[in-house]
Structure formats: structure tokens, C-alpha cells
Design a protein around this motif. Sequence first.
Motif, PDB file in Angstrom:
ATOM      1  N   GLU A  79       0.832  -1.212   0.000  1.00 26.92           N
ATOM      2  CA  GLU A  79       0.000   0.000   0.000  1.00 26.92           C
ATOM      3  C   GLU A  79       0.856   1.247   0.000  1.00 26.92           C
ATOM      4  O   GLU A  79       0.539   2.234  -0.673  1.00 26.92           O
ATOM      5  N   ARG A  80       1.951   1.225   0.731  1.00 26.67           N
ATOM      6  CA  ARG A  80       2.871   2.362   0.776  1.00 26.67           C
ATOM      7  C   ARG A  80       3.498   2.586  -0.599  1.00 26.67           C
ATOM      8  O   ARG A  80       3.641   3.725  -1.052  1.00 26.67           O
ATOM      9  N   MET A  81       3.884   1.513  -1.279  1.00 28.87           N
ATOM     10  CA  MET A  81       4.492   1.625  -2.605  1.00 28.87           C
ATOM     11  C   MET A  81       3.485   2.100  -3.656  1.00 28.87           C
ATOM     12  O   MET A  81       3.862   2.701  -4.656  1.00 28.87           O
ATOM     13  N   ALA A  82       2.215   1.821  -3.420  1.00 22.56           N
ATOM     14  CA  ALA A  82       1.171   2.192  -4.381  1.00 22.56           C
ATOM     15  C   ALA A  82       0.839   3.681  -4.336  1.00 22.56           C
ATOM     16  O   ALA A  82       0.180   4.182  -5.250  1.00 22.56           O
ATOM     17  N   ASN A  83       1.275   4.370  -3.293  1.00 23.27           N
ATOM     18  CA  ASN A  83       1.012   5.797  -3.126  1.00 23.27           C
ATOM     19  C   ASN A  83      -0.468   6.102  -3.227  1.00 23.27           C
ATOM     20  O   ASN A  83      -1.223   5.805  -2.334  1.00 23.27           O
ATOM     21  N   ARG A  84      -0.884   6.683  -4.337  1.00 25.04           N
ATOM     22  CA  ARG A  84      -2.266   7.138  -4.491  1.00 25.04           C
ATOM     23  C   ARG A  84      -3.217   6.062  -5.004  1.00 25.04           C
ATOM     24  O   ARG A  84      -4.424   6.254  -5.003  1.00 25.04           O
ATOM     25  N   ASP A  85      -2.692   4.943  -5.478  1.00 22.86           N
ATOM     26  CA  ASP A  85      -3.551   3.877  -5.978  1.00 22.86           C
ATOM     27  C   ASP A  85      -4.183   3.137  -4.796  1.00 22.86           C
ATOM     28  O   ASP A  85      -3.482   2.701  -3.897  1.00 22.86           O
ATOM     29  N   ALA A  86      -5.488   3.016  -4.820  1.00 20.62           N
ATOM     30  CA  ALA A  86      -6.183   2.271  -3.770  1.00 20.62           C
ATOM     31  C   ALA A  86      -6.162   0.790  -4.139  1.00 20.62           C
ATOM     32  O   ALA A  86      -6.687   0.402  -5.176  1.00 20.62           O
ATOM     33  N   LEU A  87      -5.519  -0.020  -3.305  1.00 17.20           N
ATOM     34  CA  LEU A  87      -5.422  -1.453  -3.561  1.00 17.20           C
ATOM     35  C   LEU A  87      -6.294  -2.217  -2.575  1.00 17.20           C
ATOM     36  O   LEU A  87      -6.346  -1.884  -1.401  1.00 17.20           O
ATOM     37  N   ASP A  88      -6.944  -3.236  -3.071  1.00 16.22           N
ATOM     38  CA  ASP A  88      -7.752  -4.120  -2.236  1.00 16.22           C
ATOM     39  C   ASP A  88      -6.966  -5.410  -2.053  1.00 16.22           C
ATOM     40  O   ASP A  88      -6.907  -6.242  -2.963  1.00 16.22           O
ATOM     41  N   ILE A  89      -6.332  -5.559  -0.887  1.00 15.82           N
ATOM     42  CA  ILE A  89      -5.496  -6.720  -0.604  1.00 15.82           C
ATOM     43  C   ILE A  89      -6.223  -7.589   0.412  1.00 15.82           C
ATOM     44  O   ILE A  89      -6.331  -7.227   1.579  1.00 15.82           O
ATOM     45  N   VAL A  90      -6.732  -8.712  -0.052  1.00 21.12           N
ATOM     46  CA  VAL A  90      -7.475  -9.626   0.806  1.00 21.12           C
ATOM     47  C   VAL A  90      -6.779 -10.979   0.770  1.00 21.12           C
ATOM     48  O   VAL A  90      -6.760 -11.642  -0.270  1.00 21.12           O
TER      49      VAL A  90
END
Length: 96
Positions: A79-90
Motif C-alpha cells: 500500500e505504501r508503494m502504491a502511493n495514491r492507488d487504492a489497492l484491495d489486498i485480501v
Amino acid sequence: MPVSHAVVSTTSGSRYINRLCKHWQHKLSVAHDEHQGRVTFDGGVCHMRAEAGALHLQLTAEDVATRERLEEVVAVHLERMANRDALDIVWQPAVT
């Protein structure tokens, strides 16, 4: 050994693998190329594979507590590396 996996919807999987592996290579055993990576943590291993539209993650750990801790570590860093991209990690435990 407990295993879990996650499929993250993203078109930037290769970029995230590269960034994560470069981040961790100073402290951990890391191997990666443009489409896949492997990070060996104390007590577990995370395999990453980028495909069109998705980043596949698989964690194998020595026990359930370690797997759960590493799931959190990988998710927070991704999530930190994605910056502004919202990632759904399940994360889903693998069925044996």
C-alpha cells in the motif's frame, strides 16, 4: 506450513514487485525480474507474480501466527508503494 494468497487488481504489478524487492533487498534475501519476485523473511517466503491486470501474492510461513504477521507486513508495504492507488489486498488461507 501455512500458505495464503491474494490477487490484487492492478495494472502496475511489475512496478510494485520491483519497488518492493528493491526496498527489501538491503535486509532480506530477494530475487526478482520484470514479472515475478521472491522475498525470504524470517519465518516465511512471499512469491509475487504480475499478470495483465493483477498482482498475485503467495505467502508460505512456518506457522499461522507468522503467516498473519507477514500478510500485514506485505500489505502495508505494498500500500505504501502504491502511493495514491487504492489497492484491495485480501489474503485467503490456502485450502489443503
